[in-house]
Design an enzyme around this catalytic site. Structure first.
Site, mmCIF file in Angstrom:
data_model
loop_
_atom_site.group_PDB
_atom_site.id
_atom_site.type_symbol
_atom_site.label_atom_id
_atom_site.label_comp_id
_atom_site.label_asym_id
_atom_site.label_seq_id
_atom_site.Cartn_x
_atom_site.Cartn_y
_atom_site.Cartn_z
ATOM 1 N N TYR A 49 0.824 -1.209 0.000
ATOM 2 C CA TYR A 49 0.000 0.000 0.000
ATOM 3 C C TYR A 49 0.861 1.262 0.000
ATOM 4 C CZ TYR A 49 -3.678 -3.226 1.635
ATOM 5 O OH TYR A 49 -4.564 -4.276 1.780
ATOM 6 N N LYS B 288 -12.791 0.301 4.897
ATOM 7 C CA LYS B 288 -11.943 1.483 4.777
ATOM 8 C C LYS B 288 -12.809 2.731 4.725
ATOM 9 C CE LYS B 288 -9.711 4.089 1.172
ATOM 10 N NZ LYS B 288 -9.402 4.107 -0.279
ATOM 11 N N VAL C 135 -11.898 7.199 5.034
ATOM 12 C CA VAL C 135 -11.014 8.299 5.412
ATOM 13 C C VAL C 135 -11.772 9.357 6.199
ATOM 14 C CG1 VAL C 135 -9.530 7.904 3.406
ATOM 15 C CG2 VAL C 135 -11.397 9.568 3.250
ATOM 16 N N ASN D 190 -19.122 2.747 10.927
ATOM 17 C CA ASN D 190 -18.722 1.373 10.637
ATOM 18 C C ASN D 190 -18.435 0.557 11.896
ATOM 19 O OD1 ASN D 190 -18.992 1.897 7.917
ATOM 20 N ND2 ASN D 190 -16.796 2.166 7.540
#
Length: 289
Positions: A58, A244, A246, A254
């Site tokens: 990543y 995921k 941001v 979540n």
């Protein structure tokens, strides 16, 4: 719980066959640049995440490491409350190369150990997992990688790894979401005591609209978001998930999966969305160099 500590978001742990336990919800950091990942990890830790899922490939391990150092989660008692995963680049598979790559990852993460080290892709067309796994076992013996896992391994890959090393991974991280459930892989993993971890748990957002409004109708009934419905389905299946985001508000959403339960009919309706098309890459042919 994380390594015996209560985590602030009350996320349950999944017990692994090696005696360790992993928080069922983690933060994925794919496709976040090295500078951008630092505040993302910091906000996740503030929200209550105690599981960060990264990878050398990543290209943001240093940014993750800066976040851990800035928040104090890279050492001491705080470190023991956090689960950190990283993964080996496919191009660095092999015994000596894996050991060298691990040292580099640990240095970038500013850690003394990682909770889980994983083979990122099996590359069966260029199989090096056997020698790589022997290096992984050395790292585990040294206490620098506490749990060993794989990603994207199909039953044939798992069987070959066991046949050549006598060892099963503790975790297999695979693409898994309502429209790509990989039931044969999940069943094989369960048969051999391998915990299943889902990446792309919402098919990169595509499954939010799956089933001609099925997900949206369930969300409306519970007054939650479609994303929470899908993530709750994973939770009820016992799957480890690494969504995921941001955005701090989305990160918190979540985590907020424990104030409702799907009915048996709702769960079955999501099960019925399984289909023939993956959102990501085919492990038989793909390499993430």
């Amino acid at each position: 719980m994380t390594n015996g500590h209560i985590n602030p978001a009350n996320v349950p742990d999944i017990a692994l066959k090696d005696g360790h336990s992993i928080p069922q919800i983690g933060l994925g950091v794919l496709r976040i640049d090295d500078d951008g990942v630092t505040p993302v990890v910091e906000s996740a830790l503030e929200a209550g995440y105690r599981h960060i899922d990264g990878a050398a490939g990543y290209n943001n391990e240093a940014g993750v490491g800066r976040a851990l150092a800035a928040t104090g989660y890279n050492k001491g008692a705080a470190r023991e409350t956090l689960w950190v995963t990283t993964k080996l680049r496919d191009s660095q598979q092999g015994y000596d190369s894996a050991l060298k790559a691990f040292d580099d990852s640990l240095n970038k993460l500013q850690l003394d150990y990682v909770d889980m080290y994983m083979i990122h892709w099996p590359t069966p067309f260029d199989w090096r997992s056997t020698d790589t796994w022997k290096a992984f076992m050395k790292l585990r013996e040294e206490g620098r990688a506490r749990t060993l896992g794989v990603c994207n391994f199909m039953p044939a890959d798992l069987k070959r790894l066991y046949g050549e090393t006598g060892s099963w991974p503790a975790v297999n991280q695979i693409e898994l979401h309502p429209t790509w459930q990989q039931r044969d892989v999940v069943a094989y993993c369960k048969e051999h005591g391998i915990a299943v971890e889902a990446y792309s748990p919402m098919a990169r957002g595509a499954d939010l609209n799956a089933g001609d409004g099925t997900i949206e109708r369930i969300a409306e009934a519970h007054q939650v978001s479609p994303a929470q419905v899908i993530l709750r389905w994973h939770i009820e299946n016992g799957t480890i998930i690494i969504p995921k985001s941001v955005h701090a508000a989305r990160q918190q959403e979540n985590l907020d999966l424990f104030g409702f339960e799907l009915t048996a009919d709702e769960h079955a309706a999501i099960d019925a969305l399984d289909g023939p098309t993956r959102a990501g890459h085919d492990p038989a042919t793909f390499t993430y160099a």
